[in-house]
Design a protein around this motif. Sequence first.
Motif, PDB file in Angstrom:
ATOM      1  N   ILE A   1      81.062  46.113  13.604  1.00  0.00           N
ATOM      2  CA  ILE A   1      81.780  45.192  12.705  1.00  0.00           C
ATOM      3  C   ILE A   1      83.089  45.835  12.239  1.00  0.00           C
ATOM      4  CG2 ILE A   1      81.748  44.118  10.415  1.00  0.00           C
ATOM      5  CD1 ILE A   1      78.675  43.729  10.862  1.00  0.00           C
ATOM      6  N   ASP A   2      82.985  47.047  11.699  1.00  0.00           N
ATOM      7  CA  ASP A   2      84.184  47.702  11.142  1.00  0.00           C
ATOM      8  C   ASP A   2      85.235  47.949  12.221  1.00  0.00           C
ATOM      9  OD1 ASP A   2      83.007  47.670   8.711  1.00  0.00           O
ATOM     10  OD2 ASP A   2      82.689  49.841   8.551  1.00  0.00           O
ATOM     11  N   MET A   3      84.773  48.221  13.413  1.00  0.00           N
ATOM     12  CA  MET A   3      85.718  48.517  14.506  1.00  0.00           C
ATOM     13  C   MET A   3      86.135  47.236  15.226  1.00  0.00           C
ATOM     14  SD  MET A   3      83.852  52.088  15.565  1.00  0.00           S
ATOM     15  CE  MET A   3      83.481  53.194  14.180  1.00  0.00           C
ATOM     16  N   ALA A   4      85.695  46.099  14.690  1.00  0.00           N
ATOM     17  CA  ALA A   4      86.083  44.781  15.206  1.00  0.00           C
ATOM     18  C   ALA A   4      85.847  44.651  16.712  1.00  0.00           C
ATOM     19  CB  ALA A   4      87.550  44.487  14.865  1.00  0.00           C
ATOM     20  N   ILE A   5      84.696  45.162  17.145  1.00  0.00           N
ATOM     21  CA  ILE A   5      84.371  45.141  18.575  1.00  0.00           C
ATOM     22  C   ILE A   5      84.057  43.704  19.010  1.00  0.00           C
ATOM     23  CG2 ILE A   5      82.743  45.994  20.323  1.00  0.00           C
ATOM     24  CD1 ILE A   5      84.683  48.162  19.016  1.00  0.00           C
ATOM     25  N   THR A   6      84.741  43.268  20.061  1.00  0.00           N
ATOM     26  CA  THR A   6      84.502  41.901  20.552  1.00  0.00           C
ATOM     27  C   THR A   6      83.508  41.890  21.711  1.00  0.00           C
ATOM     28  OG1 THR A   6      86.376  42.097  22.078  1.00  0.00           O
ATOM     29  CG2 THR A   6      86.821  41.108  19.910  1.00  0.00           C
ATOM     30  N   HIS A   7      83.475  42.993  22.490  1.00  0.00           N
ATOM     31  CA  HIS A   7      82.601  43.056  23.658  1.00  0.00           C
ATOM     32  C   HIS A   7      81.855  44.386  23.663  1.00  0.00           C
ATOM     33  CE1 HIS A   7      85.496  39.988  24.756  1.00  0.00           C
ATOM     34  NE2 HIS A   7      84.678  39.575  25.703  1.00  0.00           N
ATOM     35  N   VAL A   8      80.541  44.300  23.600  1.00  0.00           N
ATOM     36  CA  VAL A   8      79.719  45.508  23.668  1.00  0.00           C
ATOM     37  C   VAL A   8      79.246  45.645  25.119  1.00  0.00           C
ATOM     38  CG1 VAL A   8      77.548  46.562  22.941  1.00  0.00           C
ATOM     39  CG2 VAL A   8      79.002  45.384  21.259  1.00  0.00           C
ATOM     40  N   ILE A   9      79.773  46.647  25.797  1.00  0.00           N
ATOM     41  CA  ILE A   9      79.409  46.891  27.200  1.00  0.00           C
ATOM     42  C   ILE A   9      78.696  48.233  27.208  1.00  0.00           C
ATOM     43  CG2 ILE A   9      80.307  47.176  29.550  1.00  0.00           C
ATOM     44  CD1 ILE A   9      82.888  45.678  28.471  1.00  0.00           C
ATOM     45  N   ARG A  10      77.398  48.222  27.504  1.00  0.00           N
ATOM     46  CA  ARG A  10      76.623  49.465  27.386  1.00  0.00           C
ATOM     47  C   ARG A  10      75.439  49.431  28.335  1.00  0.00           C
ATOM     48  NH1 ARG A  10      74.442  48.174  21.303  1.00  0.00           N
ATOM     49  NH2 ARG A  10      73.191  46.339  21.827  1.00  0.00           N
ATOM     50  N   GLY A  11      74.742  50.548  28.392  1.00  0.00           N
ATOM     51  CA  GLY A  11      73.602  50.669  29.293  1.00  0.00           C
ATOM     52  C   GLY A  11      72.452  49.754  28.878  1.00  0.00           C
ATOM     53  N   ASP A  12      71.677  49.318  29.863  1.00  0.00           N
ATOM     54  CA  ASP A  12      70.613  48.360  29.524  1.00  0.00           C
ATOM     55  C   ASP A  12      69.397  49.031  28.893  1.00  0.00           C
ATOM     56  OD1 ASP A  12      69.343  49.424  31.731  1.00  0.00           O
ATOM     57  OD2 ASP A  12      69.276  47.538  32.857  1.00  0.00           O
ATOM     58  N   ASP A  13      69.473  50.347  28.681  1.00  0.00           N
ATOM     59  CA  ASP A  13      68.412  50.973  27.881  1.00  0.00           C
ATOM     60  C   ASP A  13      68.524  50.511  26.420  1.00  0.00           C
ATOM     61  OD1 ASP A  13      70.842  52.352  28.117  1.00  0.00           O
ATOM     62  OD2 ASP A  13      69.990  54.261  27.490  1.00  0.00           O
ATOM     63  N   HIS A  14      69.601  49.822  26.081  1.00  0.00           N
ATOM     64  CA  HIS A  14      69.762  49.328  24.712  1.00  0.00           C
ATOM     65  C   HIS A  14      69.431  47.853  24.561  1.00  0.00           C
ATOM     66  CE1 HIS A  14      71.264  52.999  22.966  1.00  0.00           C
ATOM     67  NE2 HIS A  14      71.853  53.206  24.124  1.00  0.00           N
ATOM     68  N   VAL A  15      68.993  47.245  25.637  1.00  0.00           N
ATOM     69  CA  VAL A  15      68.809  45.793  25.574  1.00  0.00           C
ATOM     70  C   VAL A  15      67.742  45.403  24.541  1.00  0.00           C
ATOM     71  CG1 VAL A  15      67.135  45.439  27.452  1.00  0.00           C
ATOM     72  CG2 VAL A  15      68.945  43.774  27.089  1.00  0.00           C
ATOM     73  N   ASN A  16      66.776  46.284  24.327  1.00  0.00           N
ATOM     74  CA  ASN A  16      65.752  45.978  23.319  1.00  0.00           C
ATOM     75  C   ASN A  16      66.281  46.064  21.896  1.00  0.00           C
ATOM     76  OD1 ASN A  16      63.805  45.497  25.204  1.00  0.00           O
ATOM     77  ND2 ASN A  16      63.066  47.625  25.212  1.00  0.00           N
ATOM     78  N   ASN A  17      67.356  46.798  21.709  1.00  0.00           N
ATOM     79  CA  ASN A  17      67.948  46.887  20.371  1.00  0.00           C
ATOM     80  C   ASN A  17      68.772  45.648  20.037  1.00  0.00           C
ATOM     81  OD1 ASN A  17      67.017  49.492  19.821  1.00  0.00           O
ATOM     82  ND2 ASN A  17      68.735  50.450  20.873  1.00  0.00           N
ATOM     83  N   THR A  18      69.237  44.969  21.059  1.00  0.00           N
ATOM     84  CA  THR A  18      70.214  43.904  20.842  1.00  0.00           C
ATOM     85  C   THR A  18      69.716  42.776  19.937  1.00  0.00           C
ATOM     86  OG1 THR A  18      71.245  44.533  22.904  1.00  0.00           O
ATOM     87  CG2 THR A  18      71.833  42.368  22.046  1.00  0.00           C
ATOM     88  N   PRO A  19      68.507  42.229  20.145  1.00  0.00           N
ATOM     89  CA  PRO A  19      68.089  41.148  19.230  1.00  0.00           C
ATOM     90  C   PRO A  19      68.033  41.616  17.774  1.00  0.00           C
ATOM     91  CG  PRO A  19      66.299  41.778  20.724  1.00  0.00           C
ATOM     92  CD  PRO A  19      67.524  42.473  21.203  1.00  0.00           C
ATOM     93  N   ARG A  20      67.622  42.845  17.561  1.00  0.00           N
ATOM     94  CA  ARG A  20      67.577  43.376  16.192  1.00  0.00           C
ATOM     95  C   ARG A  20      68.984  43.502  15.633  1.00  0.00           C
ATOM     96  NH1 ARG A  20      62.799  45.112  14.806  1.00  0.00           N
ATOM     97  NH2 ARG A  20      61.216  45.687  16.328  1.00  0.00           N
ATOM     98  N   GLN A  21      69.871  43.976  16.467  1.00  0.00           N
ATOM     99  CA  GLN A  21      71.256  44.133  16.007  1.00  0.00           C
ATOM    100  C   GLN A  21      71.888  42.766  15.720  1.00  0.00           C
ATOM    101  OE1 GLN A  21      73.362  46.778  18.713  1.00  0.00           O
ATOM    102  NE2 GLN A  21      71.920  48.457  18.346  1.00  0.00           N
ATOM    103  N   ILE A  22      71.592  41.795  16.566  1.00  0.00           N
ATOM    104  CA  ILE A  22      72.161  40.448  16.350  1.00  0.00           C
ATOM    105  C   ILE A  22      71.681  39.890  15.007  1.00  0.00           C
ATOM    106  CG2 ILE A  22      72.059  38.040  17.163  1.00  0.00           C
ATOM    107  CD1 ILE A  22      72.206  39.095  20.029  1.00  0.00           C
ATOM    108  N   ASN A  23      70.414  40.089  14.706  1.00  0.00           N
ATOM    109  CA  ASN A  23      69.905  39.581  13.415  1.00  0.00           C
ATOM    110  C   ASN A  23      70.595  40.257  12.228  1.00  0.00           C
ATOM    111  OD1 ASN A  23      68.190  37.590  14.323  1.00  0.00           O
ATOM    112  ND2 ASN A  23      66.412  38.964  14.515  1.00  0.00           N
TER     113      ASN A  23
END
Length: 462
Positions: free
Chosen positions: A196-218
């Motif tokens: 948020i602070d870094m105003a990131i528009t596109h998060v491009i990262r390894g899919d080992d983080h895909v399980n974190n994504t729904p939590r982060q979105i919430n």
Amino acid sequence: MMQKTRTRFAPSPTGFIHLGNIRSALYPWAFARATGGDFVLRIEDTDLERSSQAAVDVIIEGMAWLGLNHDEGPFYQMQRVDRYKAVLADLQAAGHVYPCYMSIAELDALREKQMAAKEKPRYDGTWRPEPGKTLPPVPEGVQPVLRFKNPIGGVVAWDDKVKGRIEISNDELDDLVIARPDGTPTYNFCVVVDDIDMAITHVIRGDDHVNNTPRQINIFKALGKEVPVYAHLPTVLNEQGEKMSKRNGAKPVTQYREEGYLPDAMVNYLARLGWSHGDDEIFSRAQFLEWFNLDHLGRSAAQFDESKLRWVNAQHLKAMADDALEPLVRARLAKQGITADQRLVRICGLFKDRCDTINALADWAARFYGDVVISEEDRATHLVPAIFPALDALAAKLAQCDWTKPAIAAAFKETLGEFALKMPQLAMPVRVLAVGTAHTPSVDAVLELAGKEKILANLQKR
Ligand code: GLU
């Protein structure tokens, strides 16, 4: 107006960054460059035990070497803890967070019970406040963790640029611990605050983080912020088909510089490891940036292949201008204690076609500086007495000739005629004596570069 693209690379400096990791820097960098956006470097160093400055140095050095330059940062998460705590306080004030006093022993017992009942282990919401619900009495002297009130019901969904649409039911997500008993915020929360602070528009990262994504979105939603676009890149496998990692032999990125690889070739090779532009295998950095978008990222794991990397490097090396190669070869020679002279640029031109790394080219160049070493095998095969008279005759002619390629070629031709020899019969022993190997580009060019004095002396050393 279109929003400016902002991407980031957020490595954890635990262990030395290898090619599998750095690809997660290449794509966000390329996407920022291709879209006129910004690329941010963030060091996720909150794992104090496993993080090290040496690992940070390799990240920064490796990125600089590959030309993956960042516009902002490096930002260190450890320096942002106060900020995380402030946002956490806001989230708590807005009612999205609650203290949980469940002890480790209670959590373990809960997990065992759930496992025995063949349920997925998850926090059961004991301490989650709800209207009309009575919470257990607060135990004395226990510092609570803070948990995030995950929404109940509904789904978290996003259109992943690699994986397509992903939907996760909220009921699968329990209430995440967002701060530890000592008040330090946990990983998923820090990532969201940063993005948020870094105003990131596109998060491009390894899919080992895909399980974190729904939590982060919430968490994004609870903070009332727009959710970025996500692209989760498939793993890079090593040559044995295992996930690439330091533990199974992956080299630090900077090792490839020591081995004589070219940054543009590395970028080319890494780019193809999970992205394609038709059948194009060899391309420049500029072409890559012109072509790159998130629509042609591969969905399946890519496998590292060192021989292909060498081949790509050889293609780039061949295509490079001699005077661009020269300083790289010069630096390599300097490491071996050899000071090259002005001939080096021509040596590069003569040998680059047969080399796949800068180091291989430097090995050729080294033959022009210092004494020639002749192997026993070459001596036995090529330096046989039958050829000595012809070598003497050639030496006599060379001693008299102008030191130019045509004059050297003429001396060879005359000698071949006099002794009824074919070119290789004379050229191979001469090469062995001149530069210590029977196989080189055209012998007149090699001799001319090696220098008259040296050649005349070497022709006697049989
Ligand atoms: N620090 C994480 C890692 O090195 C990346 C986190 C992210 O990109 O969100 O795997």
